[in-house]
Design an enzyme around this catalytic site. Structure first.
Site, PDB file in Angstrom:
ATOM      1  N   VAL A 104     -16.504  -3.546  -2.953  1.00  8.25           N
ATOM      2  CA  VAL A 104     -17.519  -3.280  -3.536  1.00  8.25           C
ATOM      3  C   VAL A 104     -17.129  -3.843  -5.139  1.00  8.25           C
ATOM      4  O   VAL A 104     -15.465  -3.790  -4.913  1.00  8.25           O
ATOM      5  CB  VAL A 104     -18.330  -2.371  -4.207  1.00  8.25           C
ATOM      6  N   CYS A 105     -16.863  -4.991  -5.967  1.00 10.20           N
ATOM      7  CA  CYS A 105     -16.397  -5.631  -6.926  1.00 10.20           C
ATOM      8  C   CYS A 105     -15.041  -5.683  -6.030  1.00 10.20           C
ATOM      9  O   CYS A 105     -15.046  -6.141  -5.880  1.00 10.20           O
ATOM     10  CB  CYS A 105     -16.587  -4.282  -7.846  1.00 10.20           C
ATOM     11  N   THR A 106     -13.940  -5.617  -7.547  1.00  5.38           N
ATOM     12  CA  THR A 106     -13.182  -6.042  -6.915  1.00  5.38           C
ATOM     13  C   THR A 106     -12.284  -5.598  -5.942  1.00  5.38           C
ATOM     14  O   THR A 106     -11.208  -5.759  -5.527  1.00  5.38           O
ATOM     15  CB  THR A 106     -11.713  -5.544  -8.033  1.00  5.38           C
ATOM     16  N   GLY A 107     -13.003  -4.865  -4.647  1.00  2.73           N
ATOM     17  CA  GLY A 107     -12.258  -4.159  -3.001  1.00  2.73           C
ATOM     18  C   GLY A 107     -12.074  -5.882  -2.325  1.00  2.73           C
ATOM     19  O   GLY A 107     -11.561  -5.668  -1.430  1.00  2.73           O
ATOM     20  N   THR A 124     -17.022 -11.636  -5.601  1.00  2.00           N
ATOM     21  CA  THR A 124     -16.424 -10.331  -6.441  1.00  2.00           C
ATOM     22  C   THR A 124     -17.246 -10.031  -8.062  1.00  2.00           C
ATOM     23  O   THR A 124     -18.366 -10.930  -8.087  1.00  2.00           O
ATOM     24  CB  THR A 124     -14.765 -10.240  -6.318  1.00  2.00           C
TER      25      THR A 124
END
Length: 320
Positions: A104-107, A124
């Protein structure tokens, strides 16, 4: 029913909504499919972590003692900008064993640091797509979609996009009815198509600095069914078509044609979601002219025809 273990990785600086959004979706299935998911959270040493917003999250165990996951979920947040090398090593060692690897996101940056996105399509948060592409040239970065799936690896864009992706995973595992029930309980749409843009047309483009160009942008937004050819828009701005097209792109970051396409698509989407108007009427009101032209635009941009889009995203009537 086969129980799927969802392991959520926690670390200092994690974005709390990247964790709680997907967890609420998975946990919400218990009302309809009890025991479908076992949710487990873990940090490197098993100790509490402090999220980027200041909330403290208490994991269930250290990562070394976590159960083998069916779905390994890596959230984003400030802690992914300079991740702990031990965390990268753990993800590198254990990520490939999961049946599904999700960020999720910058994961996604953490997955890329572990080498798990090489040769794959990924996305991202919009603000970090350029960094992901620059730092990891082996990753095929797509900046627009809310999520991207490439085999058993799924990456999502900023924050709430993790909910969209998780709803798709639930629909894949347990069927549309369960996913729809969870979405209604959370008061969200069933899910946005993965290739739907992260931004509305107005947010995706910059606002022009010069007044004539700003006025043209506003005109496009308010009159999607009008003649929005470059020639017509240039005449409204009192510029030559060539000068107008060059100036519009320089000041907004996109071409007039692409901006018009986004505005028309967004206008049609809102009408499908908010009204009972027929597809033919909506196609005319949105500037497509014919239902077939609108269908082609929807399939190309969203991966779903207008009727299917309406079926997925028009809210259910209120119960009185």
């Amino acid at each position: 029913m086969t129980q799927r273990t969802v392991l959520v990785v926690l670390f200092d600086g994690v974005q709390s909504l990247d964790v709680t959004g997907p967890v609420e979706v998975f946990a919400g299935t218990d009302r309809h499919a009890p025991g479908a998911y076992r949710i487990h959270t873990a940090s490197l040493d098993g100790g509490p972590v402090r999220s980027s917003s200041g909330l403290t999250l208490v994991p269930d165990s250290p990562l070394a003692e976590a159960p083998a996951p069916h779905t390994l979920l890596v959230p984003g947040g400030q802690g992914t900008r300079r991740p702990d090398p031990r965390l990268v090593d753990w993800v590198r060692a254990h990520g490939p064993a999961a049946a599904r690897l999700v960020s999720v996101c910058t994961g996604a940056i953490l997955l890329a640091e572990a080498g798990l996105l090489d040769g794959r399509r990924a996305t991202t948060h919009w603000a970090y797509c350029a960094k992901l592409a620059r730092d990891h040239p082996a990753v095929d970065v797509h900046a627009d979609p809310v999520y991207v799936r490439d085999g058993d690896v799924a990456t999502s864009a900023g924050v709430t996009c993790g909910i969209d992706l998780t709803l798709e995973l639930v629909e894949e595992d347990l069927g549309r009815d369960v996913a729809l029930s969870v979405a209604r309980h959370l008061v969200v749409f069933l899910r946005r198509p993965g290739n739907q843009a992260q931004f509305s047309a107005q947010l995706a483009a910059q606002t022009a600095r010069r007044e004539p160009l700003r006025d043209v942008q506003q005109w496009i937004n308010e009159h999607p069914a009008d003649d929005l050819s470059v020639e017509a828009l240039a005449a409204r701005a009192r510029l030559s078509p060539r000068h107008f097209a060059r100036a519009f792109r320089a000041e907004t970051g996109t071409t007039p044609g692409r901006y018009v396409d986004r505005v028309r698509l967004e206008h049609a989407r809102r009408l499908l979601e908010d009204t009972a108007d027929g597809v033919e009427e909506i196609s005319r009101a949105s500037g497509y002219g014919t239902p077939e032209a609108m269908r082609r635009a929807f399939v190309k941009a969203l991966g779903a025809a207008p009727a299917e889009y309406r079926r997925r995203f028009r809210p259910a009537p209120a119960i009185t």
